[in-house]
Write a protein that holds these residues in place. Structure first.
Motif, mmCIF file in Angstrom:
data_model
loop_
_atom_site.group_PDB
_atom_site.id
_atom_site.type_symbol
_atom_site.label_atom_id
_atom_site.label_comp_id
_atom_site.label_asym_id
_atom_site.label_seq_id
_atom_site.Cartn_x
_atom_site.Cartn_y
_atom_site.Cartn_z
ATOM 1 N N LEU A 15 -2.504 -13.701 6.347
ATOM 2 C CA LEU A 15 -1.238 -14.221 6.879
ATOM 3 C C LEU A 15 -0.402 -14.905 5.799
ATOM 4 O O LEU A 15 0.830 -14.891 5.865
ATOM 5 N N TRP A 16 -1.058 -15.528 4.816
ATOM 6 C CA TRP A 16 -0.325 -16.165 3.723
ATOM 7 C C TRP A 16 -0.183 -15.262 2.504
ATOM 8 O O TRP A 16 0.419 -15.646 1.511
ATOM 9 N N GLY A 17 -0.729 -14.051 2.606
ATOM 10 C CA GLY A 17 -0.535 -13.083 1.535
ATOM 11 C C GLY A 17 0.608 -12.133 1.836
ATOM 12 O O GLY A 17 1.273 -11.627 0.925
ATOM 13 N N PHE A 22 7.183 -9.578 3.512
ATOM 14 C CA PHE A 22 8.212 -9.786 4.534
ATOM 15 C C PHE A 22 9.510 -10.292 3.904
ATOM 16 O O PHE A 22 10.607 -9.838 4.256
ATOM 17 N N ILE A 23 9.385 -11.271 2.991
ATOM 18 C CA ILE A 23 10.570 -11.851 2.360
ATOM 19 C C ILE A 23 11.323 -10.797 1.570
ATOM 20 O O ILE A 23 12.558 -10.719 1.622
ATOM 21 N N LYS A 24 10.587 -9.968 0.828
ATOM 22 C CA LYS A 24 11.201 -8.926 0.007
ATOM 23 C C LYS A 24 12.072 -8.010 0.856
ATOM 24 O O LYS A 24 13.191 -7.648 0.471
ATOM 25 N N VAL A 25 11.575 -7.652 2.030
ATOM 26 C CA VAL A 25 12.330 -6.765 2.929
ATOM 27 C C VAL A 25 13.482 -7.521 3.593
ATOM 28 O O VAL A 25 14.602 -7.009 3.707
ATOM 29 N N VAL A 256 -1.785 -6.564 -3.632
ATOM 30 C CA VAL A 256 -2.211 -5.269 -3.090
ATOM 31 C C VAL A 256 -1.210 -4.731 -2.072
ATOM 32 O O VAL A 256 -0.846 -3.544 -2.098
ATOM 33 N N LEU A 257 -0.723 -5.587 -1.176
ATOM 34 C CA LEU A 257 0.232 -5.142 -0.158
ATOM 35 C C LEU A 257 1.553 -4.704 -0.795
ATOM 36 O O LEU A 257 2.177 -3.735 -0.340
ATOM 37 N N GLY A 258 1.977 -5.412 -1.838
ATOM 38 C CA GLY A 258 3.204 -5.022 -2.528
ATOM 39 C C GLY A 258 3.090 -3.648 -3.141
ATOM 40 O O GLY A 258 4.021 -2.837 -3.080
ATOM 41 N N GLY A 263 5.329 0.035 -2.665
ATOM 42 C CA GLY A 263 5.317 0.892 -3.847
ATOM 43 C C GLY A 263 5.680 0.158 -5.123
ATOM 44 O O GLY A 263 6.189 0.763 -6.072
ATOM 45 N N GLU A 264 5.415 -1.154 -5.165
ATOM 46 C CA GLU A 264 5.735 -1.936 -6.356
ATOM 47 C C GLU A 264 4.751 -1.609 -7.476
ATOM 48 O O GLU A 264 3.574 -1.343 -7.221
ATOM 49 N N PRO A 265 5.201 -1.644 -8.715
ATOM 50 C CA PRO A 265 4.307 -1.330 -9.835
ATOM 51 C C PRO A 265 3.339 -2.482 -10.121
ATOM 52 O O PRO A 265 3.683 -3.644 -9.972
ATOM 53 N N LEU A 266 2.131 -2.130 -10.531
ATOM 54 C CA LEU A 266 1.169 -3.122 -11.009
ATOM 55 C C LEU A 266 1.347 -3.174 -12.519
ATOM 56 O O LEU A 266 0.796 -2.372 -13.263
ATOM 57 N N THR A 267 2.169 -4.127 -12.975
ATOM 58 C CA THR A 267 2.561 -4.175 -14.381
ATOM 59 C C THR A 267 1.429 -4.699 -15.271
ATOM 60 O O THR A 267 0.444 -5.259 -14.783
#
Length: 291
Positions: A15-17, A22-25, A256-258, A263-267
């Motif tokens: 829930l805190w991850g 949510f914010i990004k969207v 992980v969810l991002g 589809g965010e990159p794991l930089t």
């Protein structure tokens, strides 16, 4: 830890991850809301969930009597950090935001030392501080130098992390016997009222996407109201010290969810910094056992 404790631990971590996703969207500039509106709506929903629980527990009045401490707590825990994170996530990934917030235990350890906690200088905790800062430098440095993430946005999230760490310490010292659910319910109501004028003025004229609306609902119900209620239930079972370790699980979920959902990159910066920040935060916040 009991099975109920483990269930709540994993639930709170999730829930805190997920709020960073949510914010990004929700703050999408094309079909979402402004960061101020997001803070107002999520705190209004959260307050609507927590305050009735506090009333049922007969804990609301003690929180209201401590309003001179709850108000600054709201400023440092919600009003300031949540607008900073929301604004930053318009330019950086949700996973990076979650990773930077994982530095909270490091800042909390530093504040504890300034308050006279000498155990901070134990070699294990000191090594954790150094390791965690190396991880932060790796993340911030690589992300900024490569130009893959906005440096100002990274700084904003770090400021939010500092606010989080001091706010909790401050309110725990000032109101040690007051329910966390009541304190946070009142703090959310204060935050919602603070951002209400901004919400009215900034209400979007463009079409708002269903995804943004659902994200606001999820952010308010799950990551704000339910998450705080579940966390303080968890704390009543395993204590504050062990409960705080959920921070590390939050970060893993956020990254992980991002990657999986947005589809965010794991930089490179995230891949190198994540384990260092998590391990460093763990040891920095771990008090030595007295014999």
């Amino acid at each position: 830890m009991s099975r109920r404790g483990w269930f709540l631990f994993i639930l709170v971590g999730f829930l805190w991850g997920i709020p960073y996703l949510f914010i990004k969207v929700a703050v999408d500039p094309d079909n979402g809301f402004t960061p101020a509106i997001v803070v107002c709506l999520r705190t209004a929903i959260g307050a609507a969930i927590l305050i009735p629980i506090a009333i049922k527990q007969k804990q609301l009045m003690p929180a209201l009597r401590g309003i001179k401490y709850v108000a600054p707590y709201a400023l440092l825990e919600m009003i300031g950090p949540w607008i900073l994170i929301g604004t930053a996530e318009q330019k950086i990934s949700s996973g990076l935001a979650g990773l930077l917030i994982a530095s909270v235990p490091i800042w909390a350890t530093i504040f504890a030392s300034l308050q006279g906690d000498k155990t901070v200088w134990h070699r294990t905790r000191l090594a954790g501080l150094v390791l965690g800062f190396i991880g932060l430098v790796a993340v911030v440095g690589i992300e900024s130098i490569k130009g893959s993430s906005d440096a100002l946005s990274i700084f904003m999230v770090l400021v939010a992390a500092v606010g989080y760490s001091y706010a909790v310490m401050m309110v725990q010292r000032a109101l040690p016997g007051v329910s966390g659910i009541a304190i946070n319910g009142v703090a959310m109501a204060i935050s919602a009222l603070f951002y209400l004028p901004f919400t009215i003025v900034q209400w979007p004229t463009h079409e708002i996407s269903t995804a943004a609306i659902n994200s606001i609902i999820g952010l308010g119900v799950l990551s704000t109201g339910a998450a705080f209620a579940a966390f303080f239930t968890l704390v009543s079972i395993i204590g504050v010290a062990r409960g705080s370790l959920v921070t590390y699980l939050n970060t893993a979920f956020a990254v992980v969810l991002g990657v999986l959902i947005l589809g965010e990159p794991l930089t490179i910066g995230m891949a190198l910094g994540l384990p260092l920040v998590l391990i460093g935060s763990y040891f920095a916040s771990r008090k030595p056992v007295t014999k």
